[in-house]
Design a protein around this motif. Sequence first.
Motif, PDB file in Angstrom:
ATOM      1  N   UNK A  81     -86.027  17.792-100.025  1.00 12.96           N
ATOM      2  CA  UNK A  81     -85.216  17.730 -98.810  1.00 12.96           C
ATOM      3  C   UNK A  81     -83.742  17.768 -99.167  1.00 12.96           C
ATOM      4  N   UNK A  82     -82.996  18.632 -98.525  1.00  9.86           N
ATOM      5  CA  UNK A  82     -81.550  18.685 -98.722  1.00  9.86           C
ATOM      6  C   UNK A  82     -80.863  18.348 -97.409  1.00  9.86           C
ATOM      7  N   UNK A  83     -79.705  17.725 -97.513  1.00  7.92           N
ATOM      8  CA  UNK A  83     -78.938  17.321 -96.331  1.00  7.92           C
ATOM      9  C   UNK A  83     -77.764  18.270 -96.116  1.00  7.92           C
ATOM     10  N   UNK A  84     -77.133  18.137 -94.974  1.00 10.37           N
ATOM     11  CA  UNK A  84     -75.918  18.901 -94.716  1.00 10.37           C
ATOM     12  C   UNK A  84     -74.855  18.481 -95.732  1.00 10.37           C
ATOM     13  N   UNK A  85     -74.807  17.207 -96.076  1.00  9.05           N
ATOM     14  CA  UNK A  85     -73.859  16.740 -97.088  1.00  9.05           C
ATOM     15  C   UNK A  85     -74.100  17.459 -98.419  1.00  9.05           C
ATOM     16  N   UNK A  86     -75.366  17.625 -98.785  1.00 11.03           N
ATOM     17  CA  UNK A  86     -75.695  18.348-100.009  1.00 11.03           C
ATOM     18  C   UNK A  86     -75.240  19.797 -99.950  1.00 11.03           C
ATOM     19  N   UNK A  87     -75.378  20.417 -98.772  1.00 10.07           N
ATOM     20  CA  UNK A  87     -74.929  21.797 -98.599  1.00 10.07           C
ATOM     21  C   UNK A  87     -73.413  21.900 -98.736  1.00 10.07           C
ATOM     22  N   UNK A  88     -72.691  20.916 -98.205  1.00 11.48           N
ATOM     23  CA  UNK A  88     -71.230  20.905 -98.331  1.00 11.48           C
ATOM     24  C   UNK A  88     -70.844  20.790 -99.808  1.00 11.48           C
ATOM     25  N   UNK A  89     -71.512  19.893-100.530  1.00 13.95           N
ATOM     26  CA  UNK A  89     -71.228  19.744-101.956  1.00 13.95           C
ATOM     27  C   UNK A  89     -71.500  21.055-102.700  1.00 13.95           C
ATOM     28  N   UNK A  90     -72.582  21.725-102.346  1.00 13.63           N
ATOM     29  CA  UNK A  90     -72.921  22.997-102.976  1.00 13.63           C
ATOM     30  C   UNK A  90     -71.848  24.049-102.695  1.00 13.63           C
ATOM     31  N   UNK A  91     -71.352  24.110-101.467  1.00  5.92           N
ATOM     32  CA  UNK A  91     -70.267  25.042-101.120  1.00  5.92           C
ATOM     33  C   UNK A  91     -69.025  24.766-101.956  1.00  5.92           C
ATOM     34  N   UNK A  92     -68.683  23.493-102.093  1.00 11.46           N
ATOM     35  CA  UNK A  92     -67.499  23.126-102.875  1.00 11.46           C
ATOM     36  C   UNK A  92     -67.703  23.486-104.344  1.00 11.46           C
ATOM     37  N   UNK A  93     -68.879  23.194-104.883  1.00 12.98           N
ATOM     38  CA  UNK A  93     -69.155  23.531-106.280  1.00 12.98           C
ATOM     39  C   UNK A  93     -69.068  25.037-106.516  1.00 12.98           C
ATOM     40  N   UNK A  94     -69.610  25.830-105.596  1.00 10.97           N
ATOM     41  CA  UNK A  94     -69.547  27.283-105.733  1.00 10.97           C
ATOM     42  C   UNK A  94     -68.100  27.765-105.671  1.00 10.97           C
ATOM     43  N   UNK A  95     -67.310  27.194-104.766  1.00 18.22           N
ATOM     44  CA  UNK A  95     -65.907  27.588-104.638  1.00 18.22           C
ATOM     45  C   UNK A  95     -65.127  27.213-105.899  1.00 18.22           C
ATOM     46  N   UNK A  96     -65.402  26.044-106.461  1.00 19.22           N
ATOM     47  CA  UNK A  96     -64.717  25.630-107.683  1.00 19.22           C
ATOM     48  C   UNK A  96     -65.098  26.538-108.847  1.00 19.22           C
ATOM     49  N   UNK A  97     -66.360  26.937-108.923  1.00 25.44           N
ATOM     50  CA  UNK A  97     -66.825  27.833-109.975  1.00 25.44           C
ATOM     51  C   UNK A  97     -66.157  29.189-109.832  1.00 25.44           C
ATOM     52  N   UNK A  98     -66.129  29.725-108.602  1.00 27.88           N
ATOM     53  CA  UNK A  98     -65.497  31.018-108.354  1.00 27.88           C
ATOM     54  C   UNK A  98     -64.021  30.985-108.722  1.00 27.88           C
ATOM     55  N   UNK A  99     -63.348  29.896-108.397  1.00 28.04           N
ATOM     56  CA  UNK A  99     -61.921  29.758-108.700  1.00 28.04           C
ATOM     57  C   UNK A  99     -61.698  29.743-110.205  1.00 28.04           C
TER      58      UNK A  99
END
Length: 52
Positions: free
Chosen positions: A29-47
């Motif tokens: 089970x994943x939460x919306x909070x987990x999805x937000x963290x994943x978005x931030x991690x992806x953005x930090x990786x891309x940067x």
Amino acid sequence: MEITVTLTEKELKFLQRMAEELGNFRKRQESIEGAVHECINMAMFDEAEESV
């Protein structure tokens, strides 16, 4: 740290779908909070990729 964010319906639906897809991929089970963290991690990786 806690932060309150106001989301549009479109943003909320996106995060709900992302949480569902992450949950299916990770077999848990994943939460919306987990999805937000994943978005931030992806953005930090891309940067970081751009600065190399």
